[in-house]
Each structure stands twice: as structure tokens, then as C-alpha cells.
Motif scaffolding. Structure first.
Motif, PDB file in Angstrom:
ATOM      1  N   ASP A   1       0.808  -1.221   0.000  1.00 52.23           N
ATOM      2  CA  ASP A   1       0.000   0.000   0.000  1.00 52.23           C
ATOM      3  C   ASP A   1       0.843   1.273   0.000  1.00 52.23           C
ATOM      4  N   ASN A   2       1.979   1.262   0.701  1.00 53.53           N
ATOM      5  CA  ASN A   2       2.751   2.517   0.797  1.00 53.53           C
ATOM      6  C   ASN A   2       3.762   2.694  -0.338  1.00 53.53           C
ATOM      7  N   GLY A   3       3.837   1.722  -1.244  1.00 55.40           N
ATOM      8  CA  GLY A   3       4.664   1.872  -2.439  1.00 55.40           C
ATOM      9  C   GLY A   3       6.089   1.396  -2.331  1.00 55.40           C
ATOM     10  N   THR A   4       6.560   1.037  -1.128  1.00 55.45           N
ATOM     11  CA  THR A   4       7.950   0.597  -1.003  1.00 55.45           C
ATOM     12  C   THR A   4       8.165  -0.774  -1.641  1.00 55.45           C
ATOM     13  N   TYR A   5       7.145  -1.603  -1.602  1.00 53.48           N
ATOM     14  CA  TYR A   5       7.202  -2.927  -2.246  1.00 53.48           C
ATOM     15  C   TYR A   5       7.448  -2.762  -3.754  1.00 53.48           C
ATOM     16  N   ALA A   6       6.703  -1.874  -4.382  1.00 58.17           N
ATOM     17  CA  ALA A   6       6.861  -1.648  -5.822  1.00 58.17           C
ATOM     18  C   ALA A   6       8.259  -1.123  -6.144  1.00 58.17           C
ATOM     19  N   LYS A   7       8.792  -0.268  -5.264  1.00 59.69           N
ATOM     20  CA  LYS A   7      10.144   0.256  -5.478  1.00 59.69           C
ATOM     21  C   LYS A   7      11.178  -0.866  -5.455  1.00 59.69           C
ATOM     22  N   VAL A   8      11.006  -1.817  -4.522  1.00 61.13           N
ATOM     23  CA  VAL A   8      11.945  -2.934  -4.429  1.00 61.13           C
ATOM     24  C   VAL A   8      11.878  -3.807  -5.677  1.00 61.13           C
ATOM     25  N   LEU A   9      10.659  -4.147  -6.113  1.00 62.00           N
ATOM     26  CA  LEU A   9      10.532  -4.989  -7.303  1.00 62.00           C
ATOM     27  C   LEU A   9      11.121  -4.291  -8.528  1.00 62.00           C
ATOM     28  N   LYS A  10      10.853  -3.012  -8.668  1.00 63.10           N
ATOM     29  CA  LYS A  10      11.408  -2.262  -9.803  1.00 63.10           C
ATOM     30  C   LYS A  10      12.925  -2.243  -9.736  1.00 63.10           C
TER      31      LYS A  10
ATOM     32  N   TRP B   1      14.881  -4.446  -8.777  1.00 63.67           N
ATOM     33  CA  TRP B   1      15.472  -5.698  -9.231  1.00 63.67           C
ATOM     34  C   TRP B   1      14.900  -6.178 -10.557  1.00 63.67           C
ATOM     35  N   GLY B   2      14.120  -5.341 -11.235  1.00 62.04           N
ATOM     36  CA  GLY B   2      13.581  -5.716 -12.539  1.00 62.04           C
ATOM     37  C   GLY B   2      12.488  -6.749 -12.464  1.00 62.04           C
ATOM     38  N   LEU B   3      11.752  -6.794 -11.344  1.00 57.51           N
ATOM     39  CA  LEU B   3      10.738  -7.831 -11.148  1.00 57.51           C
ATOM     40  C   LEU B   3       9.323  -7.270 -11.010  1.00 57.51           C
ATOM     41  N   SER B   4       9.086  -6.107 -11.569  1.00 60.94           N
ATOM     42  CA  SER B   4       7.755  -5.503 -11.462  1.00 60.94           C
ATOM     43  C   SER B   4       6.666  -6.407 -12.041  1.00 60.94           C
ATOM     44  N   GLY B   5       7.019  -7.217 -13.018  1.00 58.72           N
ATOM     45  CA  GLY B   5       6.042  -8.105 -13.648  1.00 58.72           C
ATOM     46  C   GLY B   5       5.565  -9.233 -12.759  1.00 58.72           C
ATOM     47  N   GLU B   6       6.195  -9.426 -11.597  1.00 55.45           N
ATOM     48  CA  GLU B   6       5.775 -10.499 -10.696  1.00 55.45           C
ATOM     49  C   GLU B   6       5.096  -9.956  -9.434  1.00 55.45           C
ATOM     50  N   ALA B   7       4.682  -8.702  -9.480  1.00 53.56           N
ATOM     51  CA  ALA B   7       4.043  -8.083  -8.318  1.00 53.56           C
ATOM     52  C   ALA B   7       2.668  -8.670  -8.053  1.00 53.56           C
ATOM     53  N   VAL B   8       2.290  -8.710  -6.784  1.00 47.43           N
ATOM     54  CA  VAL B   8       0.924  -9.052  -6.390  1.00 47.43           C
ATOM     55  C   VAL B   8       0.284  -7.799  -5.806  1.00 47.43           C
ATOM     56  N   THR B   9      -1.045  -7.754  -5.825  1.00 45.54           N
ATOM     57  CA  THR B   9      -1.751  -6.579  -5.301  1.00 45.54           C
ATOM     58  C   THR B   9      -2.131  -6.747  -3.841  1.00 45.54           C
ATOM     59  N   LYS B  10      -1.976  -7.981  -3.315  1.00 42.86           N
ATOM     60  CA  LYS B  10      -2.351  -8.241  -1.932  1.00 42.86           C
ATOM     61  C   LYS B  10      -1.621  -9.475  -1.424  1.00 42.86           C
ATOM     62  N   SER B  11      -1.202  -9.439  -0.170  1.00 43.02           N
ATOM     63  CA  SER B  11      -0.641 -10.627   0.462  1.00 43.02           C
ATOM     64  C   SER B  11      -1.784 -11.469   1.021  1.00 43.02           C
ATOM     65  N   GLU B  12      -1.790 -12.744   0.664  1.00 46.35           N
ATOM     66  CA  GLU B  12      -2.828 -13.661   1.128  1.00 46.35           C
ATOM     67  C   GLU B  12      -2.225 -14.703   2.066  1.00 46.35           C
ATOM     68  N   ILE B  13      -3.002 -15.106   3.052  1.00 49.12           N
ATOM     69  CA  ILE B  13      -2.569 -16.162   3.968  1.00 49.12           C
ATOM     70  C   ILE B  13      -3.101 -17.498   3.474  1.00 49.12           C
ATOM     71  N   ASN B  14      -2.196 -18.427   3.233  1.00 48.48           N
ATOM     72  CA  ASN B  14      -2.525 -19.807   2.838  1.00 48.48           C
ATOM     73  C   ASN B  14      -3.540 -19.906   1.694  1.00 48.48           C
ATOM     74  N   PRO B  15      -3.267 -19.259   0.552  1.00 52.63           N
ATOM     75  CA  PRO B  15      -4.174 -19.387  -0.588  1.00 52.63           C
ATOM     76  C   PRO B  15      -4.010 -20.754  -1.248  1.00 52.63           C
TER      77      PRO B  15
END
Length: 328
Positions: free
Chosen positions: A295-304, A306-320
Motif C-alpha cells: 500500500d505505501n509503495g515501497t514494495y513496488a520500489k523494491v521490485l522495480k 530488481w527488474g521484477l515488477s512483472g511479478e508483483a501481487v496486489t495483496k498478500s494472502e494467507i494460505n491461498p
């Protein structure tokens, strides 16, 4: 026959991806220890592979930190574990060959920030990740661990990235992998005890049932041994995580990704998750911390980064839902 299906935006479907990580150039030792990657289509970024990481950080969230089991809060550290096998850009060694860097350590540090804990990253062999979690030696594993139905019997999961696999071949091999028939009779290397191995074993059985040749599955002690076997022609393909395959192919110029697949099989998008011993009480605070950094955007900064923006999720799920058990 199981085949790849087109990518969808939902994480509830299987996908065949063009490559979540696309690298544009090799590391340049005269350029401060960086590797240029395409973080998003048409957008390039340089990743820092030096020991001086200057990581993305975030602040403590008291309400989430209060969810952490008291024994861990009292200790003040979050004991994290990852594989010691060097697998750029997931978890690998910096240019000093000592400092552990990558997208997994960066996410681990962000989660620890939110929880108000000092992250202590332990690197061990793959099988010792789970032995350490079982014995409560480590609190959580962040090591490209896929959610599977079998693992859910012993562990709790808080997801943080899509899981996509890749078949890597020598450049110019002419091979293309879209389903089980394409690996029939081929010699394929894979990591023992991984979800990649499970899928490959199932594909081999499917080939045999259909009257085709099974897969000749090979195991090596290290990535360097595997790539030596690939270059020498002793194996035809290597099945591993898509990010590492794409990174290796681009930075060496000697291999190429010839097929991709969801880590959870044909009908489900695979997911990577922070992994804890079942009932440890950590899954919820980990998921809440992950959702906070999403939500605060730091996750997206980390993925970007390392060149992994294409593997981002929009929500963390427990035991999906995870990779089904064999025969399910």
C-alpha cells in the motif's frame, strides 16, 4: 495434454509469460558494479550488485508490530532464512562475494522495518530451510518458496510475489517448451525438493502414459554445475525460477528462455510466500506487514529495483490455494 495458456491479470489462472524479468545488458565492472535491466516494458533501470545496497526502507507500524508473538518481540530480531545457493536477482552475493543481496533480502528488510525488528538473514542449503523452520530455529523463510498444498500441511504462508518457472536452453538450440510433449525424451536438470521438480515429474509421467518417452531428469549440486552441463550438451534444458533464468540468459548471452509456466500448474497462478511453521502466530503479522508495504509503495520500489515488477501481487494472502498434490 497440458499446455500453457495466455497470461491474465488475475492471480487465479495459469499463465505463460514472456518474461517477468527482462535484462538488457551485462554487468559492467567499470560502472560501479551494476547490471541494467528492463523493469517494465520500455523502461530500463540499473540494479546495484555492490555490497553497498542503500536499501529501500520504511517505518515501524505499532499496530502490526503488536501482532508479533511476544517471544519474538522480546528477542528484538526476526530470524529469517534463505537458500545459500546464489540465484540472482532473488538471493545472491554482491560483487564482494560475501554480502547477501537481492529482492528477497530487500523484502525481508522491509517486513522487519514494519514489525520494528532487526532482520537477521541466515543462508543455508535448501533442505535446511525447512529443517530450521520445523525446529523453530528460524522464524520465517523468504527464499522463493512456492505455496503448495503439501507444504500447507506443515507451514503457514503469506504471499508476496507471483511464481513463474522457465525452461532454459543453450542459445540457438531451437527448442521450445509449451507442454509435456516438448520435454519427452529430453534430459532436463531441476532442483531436488522444489515445485519445479514436482511439475517435471508429473510431466514425465504424463508423457509415459501417453506413449511418449519420459523425461530424463538430472540433479546437480550447484547452478554452476548445472550450467556447465547445459553448455557441454549433457543436458538439454534446465527448469528453474523464471527470474534467475532470465537473469542468467541475459548476463551470459549463452542461454535463452525457451518456455515459461506457472509454478502452480496449468490451472492456477503460482505464488511465492513468506513461510513459517504452522501455528507459529507469524503468518498474520507477516501478511499485514506485506500489505502495508504494498500500500505505501515501497514494495513496488523494491521490485522495480530488481527488474521484477512483472511479478508483483496486489495483496498478500494467507494460505491461498497452492500447487495441488500429485494426483489431485
Amino acid at each position: 495434454m497440458t499446455t500453457l495458456v495466455p497470461r491474465r491479470t488475475t492471480t487465479a489462472a495459469a499463465l505463460g509469460i514472456a518474461g517477468a524479468l527482462v535484462l538488457a545488458a551485462c554487468a559492467n565492472p567499470t560502472d560501479g558494479g551494476t547490471t541494467e535491466v528492463a523493469a517494465t516494458p520500455g523502461s530500463k533501470t540499473k540494479i546495484n550488485i555492490s555490497p553497498d545496497q542503500n536499501r529501500v526502507t520504511t517505518g515501524k507500524v505499532d499496530s502490526i508490530a503488536a501482532e508479533v508473538p511476544e517471544r519474538i518481540r522480546r528477542r528484538g530480531t526476526l530470524e529469517l532464512v534463505a537458500s545459500s545457493g546464489s540465484a540472482a536477482p532473488l538471493t545472491f552475493y554482491a560483487s564482494d562475494n560475501r554480502t547477501v543481496i537481492g529482492v528477497e533480502p530487500d523484502i525481508a528488510h522491509l517486513v522487519a522495518d514494519v514489525l520494528g525488528l532487526k532482520p537477521h538473514l541466515n543462508t543455508v542449503s535448501w533442505e535446511n530451510i525447512f529443517i530450521g523452520l520445523d525446529s523453530a530455529k528460524y522464524d520465517a523463510g523468504l527464499s522463493n518458496i512456492t505455496v503448495t498444498e503439501e507444504r500447507k500441511e506443515k507451514y503457514d504462508f503469506a504471499t508476496y510475489r507471483e511464481d513463474n518457472l522457465a525452461f532454459e536452453a543453450r542459445k540457438g538450440s531451437g527448442l521450445k517448451v509449451t507442454g509435456p510433449k516438448d520435454v519427452a525424451g529430453k534430459t532436463v536438470a531441476v532442483g531436488s525438493g522444489t515445485n519445479q521438480e514436482k511439475l517435471l515429474v508429473e510431466w514425465s509421467a504424463e508423457n509415459k502414459k501417453a506413449g511418449r518417452k519420459p523425461v530424463d531428469i538430472k540433479y546437480y549440486q550447484s547452478d554452476s554445475d548445472t550450467y556447465l552441463a547445459l553448455q557441454s550438451g549433457r543436458i538439454d534444458l534446465y527448469l528453474g525460477p523464471n527470474p534467475t533464468a532470465a537473469y542468467h540468459a541475459a548476463t551470459t548471452g549463452r542461454t535463452e528462455v525457451v518456455g515459461t509456466y506457472s509454478g502452480a500448474g496449468a490451472r492456477l497462478q503460482g505464488l511465492i510466500a513468506a513461510t513459517t511453521k504452522k501455528g507459529s502466530g507469524l503468518a498474520e503479522p507477516l501478511a499485514d506487514a506485506l500489505n502495508h508495504i504494498i500500500d505505501n509503495g515501497t514494495y513496488a520500489k523494491v521490485l522495480k529495483r530488481w527488474g521484477l515488477s512483472g511479478e508483483a501481487v496486489t495483496k498478500s494472502e494467507i494460505n491461498p490455494p497452492g500447487l495441488p498434490k500429485t494426483g489431485s
